[in-house]
Design a protein around this motif. Structure first.
Motif, PDB file in Angstrom:
ATOM      1  N   GLY A   1       0.792  -1.223   0.000  1.00 27.06           N
ATOM      2  CA  GLY A   1       0.000   0.000   0.000  1.00 27.06           C
ATOM      3  C   GLY A   1       0.823   1.272   0.000  1.00 27.06           C
ATOM      4  N   THR A   2       2.093   1.166  -0.379  1.00 21.38           N
ATOM      5  CA  THR A   2       2.965   2.338  -0.395  1.00 21.38           C
ATOM      6  C   THR A   2       3.820   2.353  -1.649  1.00 21.38           C
ATOM      7  N   ILE A   3       4.199   3.540  -2.073  1.00 18.04           N
ATOM      8  CA  ILE A   3       5.181   3.700  -3.137  1.00 18.04           C
ATOM      9  C   ILE A   3       6.528   3.932  -2.470  1.00 18.04           C
ATOM     10  N   PRO A   4       7.566   3.187  -2.813  1.00 15.34           N
ATOM     11  CA  PRO A   4       8.849   3.327  -2.124  1.00 15.34           C
ATOM     12  C   PRO A   4       9.384   4.762  -2.178  1.00 15.34           C
ATOM     13  N   LYS A   5       9.799   5.280  -1.026  1.00 13.44           N
ATOM     14  CA  LYS A   5      10.309   6.651  -0.960  1.00 13.44           C
ATOM     15  C   LYS A   5      11.538   6.824  -1.848  1.00 13.44           C
ATOM     16  N   LYS A   6      12.409   5.803  -1.878  1.00  9.19           N
ATOM     17  CA  LYS A   6      13.615   5.909  -2.704  1.00  9.19           C
ATOM     18  C   LYS A   6      13.270   6.035  -4.177  1.00  9.19           C
ATOM     19  N   LEU A   7      12.188   5.390  -4.597  1.00 10.75           N
ATOM     20  CA  LEU A   7      11.760   5.512  -5.989  1.00 10.75           C
ATOM     21  C   LEU A   7      11.262   6.929  -6.259  1.00 10.75           C
ATOM     22  N   ILE A   8      10.469   7.460  -5.352  1.00  9.52           N
ATOM     23  CA  ILE A   8       9.962   8.834  -5.507  1.00  9.52           C
ATOM     24  C   ILE A   8      11.130   9.816  -5.566  1.00  9.52           C
ATOM     25  N   ASP A   9      12.090   9.660  -4.665  1.00  6.43           N
ATOM     26  CA  ASP A   9      13.250  10.563  -4.638  1.00  6.43           C
ATOM     27  C   ASP A   9      14.052  10.472  -5.927  1.00  6.43           C
ATOM     28  N   CYS A  10      14.207   9.261  -6.423  1.00  2.16           N
ATOM     29  CA  CYS A  10      14.966   9.042  -7.656  1.00  2.16           C
ATOM     30  C   CYS A  10      14.284   9.732  -8.836  1.00  2.16           C
ATOM     31  N   LEU A  11      12.971   9.580  -8.939  1.00  2.00           N
ATOM     32  CA  LEU A  11      12.232  10.205 -10.038  1.00  2.00           C
ATOM     33  C   LEU A  11      12.209  11.715  -9.890  1.00  2.00           C
ATOM     34  N   ALA A  12      12.090  12.182  -8.653  1.00  6.22           N
ATOM     35  CA  ALA A  12      12.063  13.632  -8.417  1.00  6.22           C
ATOM     36  C   ALA A  12      13.383  14.280  -8.818  1.00  6.22           C
ATOM     37  N   GLU A  13      14.472  13.641  -8.461  1.00  6.92           N
ATOM     38  CA  GLU A  13      15.794  14.175  -8.787  1.00  6.92           C
ATOM     39  C   GLU A  13      15.985  14.312 -10.293  1.00  6.92           C
ATOM     40  N   SER A  14      15.341  13.428 -11.043  1.00  8.35           N
ATOM     41  CA  SER A  14      15.475  13.447 -12.507  1.00  8.35           C
ATOM     42  C   SER A  14      14.311  14.150 -13.191  1.00  8.35           C
ATOM     43  N   GLN A  15      13.473  14.818 -12.384  1.00  6.42           N
ATOM     44  CA  GLN A  15      12.319  15.560 -12.911  1.00  6.42           C
ATOM     45  C   GLN A  15      11.385  14.655 -13.727  1.00  6.42           C
ATOM     46  N   LEU A  16      11.142  13.469 -13.171  1.00  7.55           N
ATOM     47  CA  LEU A  16      10.306  12.475 -13.856  1.00  7.55           C
ATOM     48  C   LEU A  16       9.012  12.170 -13.107  1.00  7.55           C
ATOM     49  N   LEU A  17       8.732  12.885 -12.039  1.00 11.47           N
ATOM     50  CA  LEU A  17       7.532  12.576 -11.255  1.00 11.47           C
ATOM     51  C   LEU A  17       6.263  12.762 -12.085  1.00 11.47           C
ATOM     52  N   PRO A  18       5.300  11.855 -11.933  1.00 12.11           N
ATOM     53  CA  PRO A  18       4.056  11.966 -12.700  1.00 12.11           C
ATOM     54  C   PRO A  18       3.099  12.980 -12.083  1.00 12.11           C
ATOM     55  N   VAL A  19       2.109  13.360 -12.872  1.00 11.67           N
ATOM     56  CA  VAL A  19       0.992  14.165 -12.361  1.00 11.67           C
ATOM     57  C   VAL A  19       0.084  13.237 -11.561  1.00 11.67           C
ATOM     58  N   THR A  20      -0.305  13.670 -10.367  1.00  8.96           N
ATOM     59  CA  THR A  20      -1.104  12.828  -9.473  1.00  8.96           C
ATOM     60  C   THR A  20      -2.344  13.574  -9.006  1.00  8.96           C
ATOM     61  N   ALA A  21      -3.239  12.856  -8.332  1.00  5.72           N
ATOM     62  CA  ALA A  21      -4.403  13.458  -7.687  1.00  5.72           C
ATOM     63  C   ALA A  21      -4.229  13.394  -6.171  1.00  5.72           C
ATOM     64  N   LYS A  22      -4.894  14.279  -5.450  1.00  7.37           N
ATOM     65  CA  LYS A  22      -4.678  14.440  -4.014  1.00  7.37           C
ATOM     66  C   LYS A  22      -4.921  13.176  -3.215  1.00  7.37           C
ATOM     67  N   THR A  23      -5.944  12.427  -3.580  1.00 11.77           N
ATOM     68  CA  THR A  23      -6.331  11.263  -2.767  1.00 11.77           C
ATOM     69  C   THR A  23      -5.675   9.955  -3.211  1.00 11.77           C
TER      70      THR A  23
END
Length: 457
Positions: free
Chosen positions: A255-277
């Protein structure tokens, strides 16, 4: 005798687009595969398109009898979204009658149906709107899933949302093997994210509807092995694992997205568009079980050069060609059964020992007629050896406490395989492309004996 657990599921898997045929008939609308073949038939092996395939639309009753003949007790296939809801909204009653008859035939013959909702066959009407790139795809898939649960929930005990979601992400948006065959890392991440949310909302529909049975997802897992124990190689393996396995496995089970994956994508400006919930929905809608497709390991090393900004996964890790590998020359895939034990232990130790099964495992070989004996039977000892070696490792994992409840081979009858057509054959039954005749291979006899013993000699 190495005995497997009581009530172990022994069977095989296929998909609607690879087996049904009648791809432009009986009220079905086009998928991306139908349209791509129309637009660029030269991309397909020997002009073998998706129209006819294995023709199980006409022959499913005889084929279910063949399953019974080799004592299979389970079978996975999929529903074609384009057949059931040709425009995404209107139910095709002929499709309802076909699938209900199909699933009932399986049950009557003692073959438990495991039904998957999406196997790479994006409807063309949705692709024209952007496919998995657009958020509309999440709601469209959730509606389709609920329609399936309503229409067939009384016949299906095991549901899965997606087969190998990472494949349509990387093949369609990084490597050119599936439509739309673009190379865009940021689009690939967004497609993957919308696929994850489509899965999540389908699970929510299932939970809210209080349908009988259980729901899961089928993932392709290639355990990641670094070239060396160096910091750089181990880091490359960690990122490869995050992108290719944990990106779907962690949300589905934990039920979670790995924080390291989020950080990795963020650093490379690859984060997707998401919804609040979205994160709440992911947390609240985990699966009951997991299907694991395993064919080959992933061996990686640190890349020699990293591009900034990153343009592909290879900026994070590079392929390592292990010199001691055993190879299937027809697919170019490494044969490494030991990884299946590692998968079993990973699920036990990192994923709450959730119930799981081997949803695909098999060996594709070209020109199998070379191995036909004087009676006309293909002597596919290589396939038997492949499965025996993998089952040895699976048995070892089960003995060590991993909660595995089944093993499915790919596939039951030689099936159509996307751009490769019928180049490589995988089935327990040989398919004659001219006549649709099915003929049992030696591996089919072996599988029947395996099932009868519920174990390996």
């Amino acid at each position: 005798m190495k005995k497997f657990p009581k009530h172990f599921l022994w069977g095989a898997a296929t998909s609607a687009p690879q087996s049904e045929g009648h791809s432009s008939l009986n009220g079905k609308s086009p998928s991306t595969w139908d349209k791509w073949y129309e637009l660029a038939p030269e991309k397909f092996q020997k002009d073998q398109g998706p129209e006819h395939t294995t023709n199980m639309y006409e022959l499913y009753k005889e084929d279910v009898k063949r399953m019974k003949d080799i004592h299979m007790n389970s079978f996975r296939t999929s529903i074609a979204w384009t057949r059931l809801l040709p425009d995404g909204k209107t139910i095709n009653q002929e499709a309802v009658e076909f699938y209900r008859s199909y699933f009932e035939e399986l049950r009557v013959n003692g073959v438990k149906p495991i039904i998957n909702l999406f196997h790479f066959d994006m409807p063309w009407w949705l692709m024209e709107k952007g496919g998995w790139e657009v958020r509309e795809s999440v709601d469209a898939f959730a509606f389709y899933a609920k329609t399936c649960f309503d229409l067939f929930g009384d016949l299906v005990e095991y549901w899965t949302t997606f087969n190998e979601p990472m494949v349509h992400v990387e093949c369609g948006y990084l490597y050119g093997y599936h439509y739309p065959a673009v190379n865009d890392f940021k689009k690939a991440v967004q497609v993957g994210y919308h696929t994850l949310m489509a899965h999540t909302m389908a699970v929510k529909m299932f939970r809210n509807g209080n349908y009988p049975g259980e729901i899961g997802i089928i993932l392709n897992v290639s355990p990641c092995y670094p070239r060396s124990e160096s910091v750089e190689d181990r880091q490359a393996a960690e990122i490869a694992d995050l992108l290719n396995t944990k990106s779907f496995l962690d949300p589905a089970v934990l039920g979670t997205i790995p924080k390291k994956l989020i950080d990795c994508l963020a650093e490379s400006q690859l984060l997707p568009v998401t919804a609040k919930t979205d994160l709440i929905e992911i947390e609240q809608n985990t699966v009951d079980f997991i299907g694991m497709n395993y064919y080959q390991p992933r061996r990686v090393k640190a890349p020699e050069r990293v591009n900034h900004p990153t343009s592909s996964p290879e900026d994070f890790y590079a392929h390592y060609d292990w010199p001691n590998k055993k190879i299937n020359p027809y697919r170019g895939w490494e044969i490494y059964p030991e990884a299946l034990y590692d998968v079993a232990m990973m699920i036990k130790n990192e994923y709450k020992n959730i119930p799981w099964y081997v949803s695909e495992n098999g060996m594709g070989v070209a020109d199998e007629e070379r191995f036909m004996d004087e009676t006309g039977m293909i002597q596919d000892d290589y396939r038997i050896e492949f499965m025996e070696e993998h089952l040895e490792q699976l048995y070892k994992g089960i003995e060590a406490g991993s909660n595995c409840f089944g093993y499915h081979s790919w596939t039951f009858i030689d099936c159509w395989s996307w751009l490769n057509g019928y180049k490589n054959r995988y089935g327990f039954y040989q398919l004659d492309l001219e006549t649709d005749q099915r003929r049992l291979k030696k591996s089919g006899h072996w599988f029947k004996e395996l099932i009868d013993h519920n174990g390996l000699k």
